[in-house]
Motif scaffolding. Structure first.
Motif, mmCIF file in Angstrom:
data_model
loop_
_atom_site.group_PDB
_atom_site.id
_atom_site.type_symbol
_atom_site.label_atom_id
_atom_site.label_comp_id
_atom_site.label_asym_id
_atom_site.label_seq_id
_atom_site.Cartn_x
_atom_site.Cartn_y
_atom_site.Cartn_z
ATOM 1 N N VAL A 91 71.649 14.828 32.141
ATOM 2 C CA VAL A 91 72.125 14.388 30.628
ATOM 3 C C VAL A 91 73.418 14.464 30.369
ATOM 4 N N LYS A 92 74.309 15.244 31.214
ATOM 5 C CA LYS A 92 75.750 15.503 31.025
ATOM 6 C C LYS A 92 76.465 14.195 31.154
ATOM 7 N N ASN A 93 75.725 13.084 31.832
ATOM 8 C CA ASN A 93 76.394 11.685 31.695
ATOM 9 C C ASN A 93 76.460 11.324 30.379
ATOM 10 N N TYR A 94 75.753 11.565 29.405
ATOM 11 C CA TYR A 94 75.547 11.093 28.184
ATOM 12 C C TYR A 94 76.140 12.106 26.900
ATOM 13 N N ILE A 95 76.943 12.994 27.464
ATOM 14 C CA ILE A 95 77.534 13.874 26.442
ATOM 15 C C ILE A 95 79.073 13.323 26.384
ATOM 16 N N ARG A 96 79.504 13.213 25.153
ATOM 17 C CA ARG A 96 81.054 12.815 24.879
ATOM 18 C C ARG A 96 81.752 13.799 24.561
ATOM 19 N N LYS A 97 82.636 14.519 25.068
ATOM 20 C CA LYS A 97 83.426 15.844 24.614
ATOM 21 C C LYS A 97 84.359 15.340 23.327
ATOM 22 N N GLY A 98 84.136 16.282 22.474
ATOM 23 C CA GLY A 98 84.817 16.220 20.977
ATOM 24 C C GLY A 98 86.363 16.813 21.292
ATOM 25 N N LYS A 99 87.195 16.724 20.412
ATOM 26 C CA LYS A 99 88.292 17.418 20.282
ATOM 27 C C LYS A 99 88.267 18.941 20.537
ATOM 28 N N LEU A 100 87.438 19.575 19.505
ATOM 29 C CA LEU A 100 87.380 21.087 19.911
ATOM 30 C C LEU A 100 86.813 21.464 21.418
ATOM 31 N N TRP A 101 85.867 20.791 22.101
ATOM 32 C CA TRP A 101 85.605 21.097 23.373
ATOM 33 C C TRP A 101 86.709 20.823 24.227
ATOM 34 N N LYS A 102 87.578 19.714 24.107
ATOM 35 C CA LYS A 102 88.673 19.542 24.979
ATOM 36 C C LYS A 102 89.680 20.899 24.701
ATOM 37 N N ALA A 103 89.782 21.205 23.729
ATOM 38 C CA ALA A 103 90.873 22.351 23.435
ATOM 39 C C ALA A 103 90.271 23.749 24.080
ATOM 40 N N PHE A 104 89.025 24.054 23.813
ATOM 41 C CA PHE A 104 88.448 25.189 24.571
ATOM 42 C C PHE A 104 88.395 25.176 25.973
ATOM 43 N N GLU A 105 88.383 23.946 26.439
ATOM 44 C CA GLU A 105 88.199 23.939 27.980
ATOM 45 C C GLU A 105 89.560 23.897 28.621
ATOM 46 N N ALA A 106 90.733 23.657 27.741
ATOM 47 C CA ALA A 106 91.948 23.465 28.420
ATOM 48 C C ALA A 106 92.350 24.454 29.397
ATOM 49 N N ASP A 107 93.153 24.324 30.360
ATOM 50 C CA ASP A 107 93.618 25.362 31.209
ATOM 51 C C ASP A 107 94.535 26.232 30.787
ATOM 52 N N GLN A 108 95.177 26.063 29.474
ATOM 53 C CA GLN A 108 96.180 26.725 28.904
ATOM 54 C C GLN A 108 96.082 26.620 27.318
ATOM 55 N N LYS A 109 96.600 27.393 26.772
ATOM 56 C CA LYS A 109 96.577 27.654 25.177
ATOM 57 C C LYS A 109 97.177 26.331 24.741
ATOM 58 N N VAL A 110 96.740 25.588 23.667
ATOM 59 C CA VAL A 110 97.027 24.283 23.096
ATOM 60 C C VAL A 110 97.248 24.355 21.870
ATOM 61 N N VAL A 111 97.875 23.553 21.134
ATOM 62 C CA VAL A 111 97.806 23.311 19.736
ATOM 63 C C VAL A 111 96.754 22.423 19.153
ATOM 64 N N LEU A 112 96.025 22.710 18.411
ATOM 65 C CA LEU A 112 94.886 21.928 17.982
ATOM 66 C C LEU A 112 95.160 21.517 16.487
ATOM 67 N N LEU A 113 95.510 20.188 16.328
ATOM 68 C CA LEU A 113 95.692 19.774 14.632
ATOM 69 C C LEU A 113 94.482 18.898 14.365
ATOM 70 N N ILE A 114 94.054 19.638 13.145
ATOM 71 C CA ILE A 114 92.877 18.915 12.529
ATOM 72 C C ILE A 114 93.482 18.507 11.424
ATOM 73 N N ASP A 115 93.784 17.127 11.238
ATOM 74 C CA ASP A 115 94.529 16.457 10.297
ATOM 75 C C ASP A 115 93.900 15.948 8.888
ATOM 76 N N GLU A 116 94.187 16.265 8.135
ATOM 77 C CA GLU A 116 93.692 15.581 6.641
ATOM 78 C C GLU A 116 91.937 16.043 6.411
ATOM 79 N N ILE A 117 91.910 17.181 6.378
ATOM 80 C CA ILE A 117 90.607 17.751 6.562
ATOM 81 C C ILE A 117 89.931 17.499 5.364
ATOM 82 N N ASP A 118 90.541 17.306 4.160
ATOM 83 C CA ASP A 118 89.999 16.931 2.888
ATOM 84 C C ASP A 118 89.584 15.401 2.701
ATOM 85 N N LYS A 119 89.803 14.817 3.708
ATOM 86 C CA LYS A 119 89.434 13.372 3.583
ATOM 87 C C LYS A 119 87.768 13.554 3.822
ATOM 88 N N ALA A 120 87.360 14.401 4.910
ATOM 89 C CA ALA A 120 85.758 14.439 5.211
ATOM 90 C C ALA A 120 85.002 14.956 3.875
#
Length: 279
Positions: A91-120
């Motif tokens: 089933v992992k072949n059909y899982i597409r990782k989102g931006k939070l997942w990529k930020a969480f699994e990064a090997d080092q601390k990252v800056v995560l920008l969630i831009d223009e949240i009020d559009k949603a």
């Protein structure tokens, strides 16, 4: 890890304090302000200043919170099963990782920008409460919990188009980027146009602030727009005297860089007409 601005980004003291407070508290920094005041650019400059990779999630009206975590492509899996594909058994072949997942699994601390949240959608911030608070989420299809290896520096921008839920606001450190005062704006201009002639800069900024303070203006020009305007003035090799010829209440030279709707253009045309005595 202390942010104090960069050579390309003039950060006021209160903005630097806000960024560093959010980093210390390990809470998202919610940044509001007029469009064009450098909210998105702030995240990029924090990334450069702290020497951290950046992951950018640009929010649209159709964006769902789940997309930031992951998406499960059930349609592709069904099609592959009908075709007898071997990959269908994982089933992992059909899982597409989102931006939070990529930020969480990064090997080092990252800056995560969630831009223009009020559009949603209005529920979008609430749907991310637990994930941003606990820095983890559950993947139902695989039964695994994704936890952040290193808590990212989260910067969230908003243009104030919608009110954000109180429960979401409680979890953020808030900062409103005020429009820069004259001296700060001069410093910003000097970064982008080093060596600009003093007379031209003084005259241009005087006209610019006069426009912003004009009563009845529907959209005030922003920092990014004054930089565009100055770039055009320099490209046309206009002088301070050229700008003064337009008069205090007339349309400024190359006004299309500053005035972005017909209502504001008509306002200044009317002011110019009245300044000429209405003839």
């Amino acid at each position: 890890m202390k942010f104090q601005g960069t050579a390309d980004y003039i950060a006021t003291d209160d903005l630097s304090i806000a960024v560093n407070a959010a980093v210390t508290l390990e809470r998202p920094l919610l940044v509001k302000g007029e469009p064009g005041t450098g909210k998105t650019e702030l995240a990029r400059q924090v990334s450069l200043s702290l020497d951290l990779p950046m992951i950018e999630w640009n929010i649209k009206s159709t964006t769902r919170a789940q997309q930031g975590l992951y998406e499960y492509d059930a349609v592709s899996r069904l099609r592959d099963s009908q075709l007898g594909e071997e990959r269908v058994h994982d089933v992992k072949n059909y899982i597409r990782k989102g931006k939070l997942w990529k930020a969480f699994e990064a090997d080092q601390k990252v800056v995560l920008l969630i831009d223009e949240i009020d559009k949603a959608d209005i529920e979008f911030p609430n749907d991310l409460l637990q994930e941003l608070d606990k820095m983890e989420f559950f993947v139902y299809e695989t039964g695994e919990t994704i936890k952040a290896r290193h808590r990212p520096v989260v910067i969230i921008t908003s243009n104030n188009e919608k009110e954000l839920p109180d429960a979401f606001l409680r979890r953020c450190f808030f900062h409103y980027i005020r429009f820069p005062e004259l001296e700060t704006l001069r410093q910003i201009v000097e970064v982008h146009f080093p060596g600009i002639k003093e007379a031209l800069l003084t005259t241009a900024l005087t006209q610019f602030y006069d426009i912003r303070e004009q009563a009845g203006l529907k959209k005030k020009p922003s920092t990014s727009e004054v930089l565009d305007w100055l770039k055009l003035l320099l490209a046309e090799d206009l002088s301070a005297e050229d700008l003064k010829k337009s008069g205090t209440n007339a349309l400024p030279k190359l006004h299309g860089a500053l005035l972005k709707n017909e209502q504001d253009v008509h306002l200044f045309e009317r002011l110019a007409f009245l300044a000429r005595g209405g003839r």
